[in-house]
Design a protein around this motif. Structure first.
Motif, PDB file in Angstrom:
ATOM      1  N   LEU A 387       0.824  -1.204   0.000  1.00  0.00           N
ATOM      2  CA  LEU A 387       0.000   0.000   0.000  1.00  0.00           C
ATOM      3  C   LEU A 387       0.865   1.264   0.000  1.00  0.00           C
ATOM      4  N   GLN A 388       2.008   1.193   0.662  1.00  0.00           N
ATOM      5  CA  GLN A 388       2.925   2.325   0.643  1.00  0.00           C
ATOM      6  C   GLN A 388       3.433   2.606  -0.775  1.00  0.00           C
ATOM      7  N   TYR A 389       3.714   1.517  -1.502  1.00  0.00           N
ATOM      8  CA  TYR A 389       4.174   1.668  -2.885  1.00  0.00           C
ATOM      9  C   TYR A 389       3.083   2.332  -3.738  1.00  0.00           C
ATOM     10  N   LEU A 390       1.823   1.893  -3.573  1.00  0.00           N
ATOM     11  CA  LEU A 390       0.711   2.489  -4.310  1.00  0.00           C
ATOM     12  C   LEU A 390       0.567   3.965  -3.964  1.00  0.00           C
ATOM     13  N   GLN A 391       0.733   4.278  -2.688  1.00  0.00           N
ATOM     14  CA  GLN A 391       0.619   5.674  -2.251  1.00  0.00           C
ATOM     15  C   GLN A 391       1.720   6.539  -2.886  1.00  0.00           C
ATOM     16  N   ARG A 392       2.929   5.989  -2.980  1.00  0.00           N
ATOM     17  CA  ARG A 392       4.022   6.747  -3.591  1.00  0.00           C
ATOM     18  C   ARG A 392       3.730   7.025  -5.065  1.00  0.00           C
ATOM     19  N   VAL A 393       3.142   6.029  -5.755  1.00  0.00           N
ATOM     20  CA  VAL A 393       2.793   6.225  -7.166  1.00  0.00           C
ATOM     21  C   VAL A 393       1.737   7.315  -7.317  1.00  0.00           C
ATOM     22  N   LEU A 394       0.721   7.291  -6.434  1.00  0.00           N
ATOM     23  CA  LEU A 394      -0.328   8.309  -6.495  1.00  0.00           C
ATOM     24  C   LEU A 394       0.233   9.702  -6.217  1.00  0.00           C
ATOM     25  N   ARG A 395       1.194   9.766  -5.333  1.00  0.00           N
ATOM     26  CA  ARG A 395       1.790  11.050  -4.999  1.00  0.00           C
ATOM     27  C   ARG A 395       2.695  11.549  -6.120  1.00  0.00           C
ATOM     28  N   SER A 396       3.571  10.681  -6.617  1.00  0.00           N
ATOM     29  CA  SER A 396       4.542  11.096  -7.642  1.00  0.00           C
ATOM     30  C   SER A 396       3.877  11.427  -8.976  1.00  0.00           C
ATOM     31  N   ILE A 399      -1.627  12.616  -8.712  1.00  0.00           N
ATOM     32  CA  ILE A 399      -3.042  12.308  -8.492  1.00  0.00           C
ATOM     33  C   ILE A 399      -3.518  12.828  -7.136  1.00  0.00           C
ATOM     34  N   ILE A 400      -2.681  12.701  -6.118  1.00  0.00           N
ATOM     35  CA  ILE A 400      -3.071  13.202  -4.790  1.00  0.00           C
ATOM     36  C   ILE A 400      -3.298  14.714  -4.849  1.00  0.00           C
ATOM     37  N   ASP A 401      -2.399  15.420  -5.539  1.00  0.00           N
ATOM     38  CA  ASP A 401      -2.567  16.873  -5.674  1.00  0.00           C
ATOM     39  C   ASP A 401      -3.846  17.201  -6.430  1.00  0.00           C
ATOM     40  N   ALA A 402      -4.151  16.409  -7.450  1.00  0.00           N
ATOM     41  CA  ALA A 402      -5.369  16.643  -8.232  1.00  0.00           C
ATOM     42  C   ALA A 402      -6.615  16.415  -7.385  1.00  0.00           C
ATOM     43  N   LEU A 403      -6.555  15.403  -6.510  1.00  0.00           N
ATOM     44  CA  LEU A 403      -7.686  15.147  -5.609  1.00  0.00           C
ATOM     45  C   LEU A 403      -7.904  16.334  -4.670  1.00  0.00           C
ATOM     46  N   GLU A 404      -6.818  16.860  -4.140  1.00  0.00           N
ATOM     47  CA  GLU A 404      -6.931  17.984  -3.217  1.00  0.00           C
ATOM     48  C   GLU A 404      -7.436  19.226  -3.930  1.00  0.00           C
ATOM     49  N   ASP A 405      -6.991  19.413  -5.193  1.00  0.00           N
ATOM     50  CA  ASP A 405      -7.485  20.556  -5.971  1.00  0.00           C
ATOM     51  C   ASP A 405      -8.978  20.412  -6.271  1.00  0.00           C
ATOM     52  N   ALA A 406      -9.439  19.138  -6.386  1.00  0.00           N
ATOM     53  CA  ALA A 406     -10.857  18.890  -6.663  1.00  0.00           C
ATOM     54  C   ALA A 406     -11.722  19.014  -5.416  1.00  0.00           C
ATOM     55  N   GLY A 407     -11.083  19.211  -4.247  1.00  0.00           N
ATOM     56  CA  GLY A 407     -11.837  19.440  -3.017  1.00  0.00           C
ATOM     57  C   GLY A 407     -12.045  18.223  -2.151  1.00  0.00           C
ATOM     58  N   VAL A 408     -11.194  17.188  -2.280  1.00  0.00           N
ATOM     59  CA  VAL A 408     -11.357  16.006  -1.447  1.00  0.00           C
ATOM     60  C   VAL A 408     -11.140  16.363   0.022  1.00  0.00           C
ATOM     61  N   GLU A 410     -11.181  14.851   4.287  1.00  0.00           N
ATOM     62  CA  GLU A 410     -10.938  13.689   5.150  1.00  0.00           C
ATOM     63  C   GLU A 410     -12.190  12.815   5.196  1.00  0.00           C
ATOM     64  N   GLU A 411     -12.001  11.496   5.091  1.00  0.00           N
ATOM     65  CA  GLU A 411     -13.072  10.494   5.161  1.00  0.00           C
ATOM     66  C   GLU A 411     -13.894  10.386   3.861  1.00  0.00           C
ATOM     67  N   ASP A 412     -13.543  11.160   2.821  1.00  0.00           N
ATOM     68  CA  ASP A 412     -14.206  10.982   1.531  1.00  0.00           C
ATOM     69  C   ASP A 412     -13.763   9.657   0.899  1.00  0.00           C
ATOM     70  N   THR A 413     -14.611   9.108   0.036  1.00  0.00           N
ATOM     71  CA  THR A 413     -14.298   7.836  -0.634  1.00  0.00           C
ATOM     72  C   THR A 413     -13.680   8.112  -2.004  1.00  0.00           C
ATOM     73  N   VAL A 414     -12.593   7.411  -2.296  1.00  0.00           N
ATOM     74  CA  VAL A 414     -11.898   7.529  -3.587  1.00  0.00           C
ATOM     75  C   VAL A 414     -11.908   6.163  -4.262  1.00  0.00           C
ATOM     76  N   PHE A 421     -11.029   3.329  -1.414  1.00  0.00           N
ATOM     77  CA  PHE A 421     -10.390   3.551  -0.115  1.00  0.00           C
ATOM     78  C   PHE A 421     -10.860   4.898   0.446  1.00  0.00           C
ATOM     79  N   THR A 422     -10.693   5.024   1.739  1.00  0.00           N
ATOM     80  CA  THR A 422     -11.067   6.266   2.433  1.00  0.00           C
ATOM     81  C   THR A 422      -9.873   7.206   2.463  1.00  0.00           C
ATOM     82  N   TYR A 423     -10.097   8.414   2.039  1.00  0.00           N
ATOM     83  CA  TYR A 423      -9.002   9.393   1.967  1.00  0.00           C
ATOM     84  C   TYR A 423      -8.635   9.864   3.364  1.00  0.00           C
ATOM     85  N   VAL A 424      -7.328   9.799   3.669  1.00  0.00           N
ATOM     86  CA  VAL A 424      -6.808  10.261   4.955  1.00  0.00           C
ATOM     87  C   VAL A 424      -5.611  11.153   4.657  1.00  0.00           C
ATOM     88  N   ARG A 425      -5.598  12.325   5.233  1.00  0.00           N
ATOM     89  CA  ARG A 425      -4.468  13.241   4.989  1.00  0.00           C
ATOM     90  C   ARG A 425      -3.230  12.769   5.726  1.00  0.00           C
TER      91      ARG A 425
END
Length: 425
Positions: A387-396, A399-408, A410-414, A421-425
């Protein structure tokens, strides 16, 4: 049937997935990860075959798909690489990208050419063991193979090209000086396809091509010439056949000029190709006709040979001149593949990591990212490091930045494909 342009689809094989496995052996504790790497996918390879003279086979088979590499095995075993698919085409075939028209390869030499490369195999979990991560529960998927829509275009390889109006004696000439047996008849467009013949002069030889008769407007698609002008492009020398007798009511001087205009309109380079003029049917022409045409040709600085294919008169002198000219000329033209521009390379790299974030309803976000499909498929959602590897891919990938720009929040579903999964900052 002579077919010289076709469109096909090719897909190289995908690489096999890496294996997640741990060594299990009696009396051996903590054997460690031993998942092997996936095998390489098969390539799509093109090779010239001199036994082929047309692309007609591709009218009935238009899709070529190589096999995928095998997945990695246990005990550090690498999966078997898939066999390549070898596609045989006539020598002189140009392979172009169907979408952009970019030249990928000129299949004129002896070496096979790889057009679509198979994907590399994914790494097994044996590659990810470290002193702090001694039991990795994840492996990498194989890389996808390349896929192309292709246009195959045949441009005959010949040293000498015979051009001229229909019924001027091109087929008769090639049938006399070589072993070629074209159809010969006293009507226009008897020759419907290019004919190749090998002309031997002592220890020397060259390839001659009889190009179907050109007419005025051929470069704009009139008559048969438009379809076959491409086959003159590779010729090192042009032998321009003219009916000097004018027995069909045409003027040989006008014929010569009209054909040269069509060659120039089709290709400026072709108009500059060395040219020999052969005044055919001299056996039925008057001395005055021959003398007038000779004066016209020589005034334009061209080389003229008065011949008769029917009686074989003057052919030896013509062939001797052809040999002498060929010895001074460069080899048959080959085409250099066109490299991708920096903008195209950047666009391809960008498309590999393209994604889209949508928010169809409050508290729910969907990530559309095709490049994540193999990663999601191979991820172990019950393993923290995976899961850490998947998170690094989403960050690099941003996608994580795009989610935050879209207004995601805490506790929203992605959702990514069928994984939520549940979004956690």
């Amino acid at each position: 049937m002579f077919v010289d342009v076709v469109k096909i689809m090719v897909k190289a094989g995908d690489g096999g997935n890496g294996m997640v496995s741990f060594h299990r052996e009696k009396y051996v504790q903590a054997g460690g990860p031993d998942g092997g790497d996936g095998g390489k996918g098969g390539d799509i390879v093109f090779v010239a075959d001199d036994n082929l003279s047309t692309l007609v086979d591709f009218r009935f088979r238009k899709k070529f798909t190589a096999e995928n590499g095998q997945n990695g095995g246990t005990k550090r075993c690498t999966g078997k690489s898939a066999a390549d698919i070898v596609i045989k085409v006539p020598r002189g075939t140009l392979v172009k990208d169907a979408e952009s028209g970019r030249l990928l390869a000129d299949i004129s030499g002896e070496k096979p050419v790889i057009i679509a490369r198979g994907g590399k195999g994914g790494k097994g979990n044996m590659n990810f063991a470290t002193p702090t991560r001694q039991a990795p529960q994840f492996a990498k998927p194989g890389f996808p193979g390349e896929t192309f829509g292709l246009t195959l275009e045949l441009k005959l390889l010949a040293d000498v090209g015979l051009v001229g109006f229909p019924n001027v004696g091109k087929s008769s000439l090639i049938s006399v000086v070589s072993a070629a047996k074209p159809q010969i008849a006293n009507y226009h467009f008897t020759t419907l396809t290019p004919v190749l013949g090998v002309v031997k002069q002592g220890e020397k030889s060259f390839v001659m091509a009889d190009i179907p008769g050109l007419i005025e407007g051929a470069s704009e698609g009139v008559g048969l010439g438009h379809d076959f002008l491409r086959h003159v492009e590779r010729c090192r020398l042009i032998v321009h056949i003219v009916d000097v007798s004018g027995n069909e009511g045409r003027c040989p001087k006008e014929d010569l000029e009209k054909i040269n205009v069509e060659l120039a309109r089709f290709s400026e380079e072709l108009s500059e190709r060395p040219q020999i003029i052969a005044a055919n049917k001299a056996d039925i022409a008057s001395p005055e006709q021959i003398a007038e045409f000779r004066e016209f040709v020589e005034a334009n600085g061209a080389e003229l040979f008065v011949i008769s294919a029917a009686t074989k008169s003057g052919l030896q002198e013509l062939l001797n001149s052809v040999i002498e000219n060929l010895e001074k000329l460069p080899p048959v033209k080959s085409y250099v593949p066109e490299p991708l521009s920096r903008a195209e390379l950047d666009e391809i790299e960008k498309s590999k990591r393209s994604y889209k974030v949508t928010n169809p309803e409050e508290g729910y976000f969907i990530i559309d990212a095709p490049f994540l499909a193999p990663i999601i498929a191979s991820a172990n959602m019950n393993d923290y490091e995976s899961l850490q590897y998947l998170q690094r891919v989403l960050r690099s990938s941003g996608i994580i930045d795009a989610l935050e720009d879209a207004g995601v929040e805490e506790e929203d579903t992605v959702a990514i494909f069928d994984f939520e999964f549940t979004y956690v900052r």
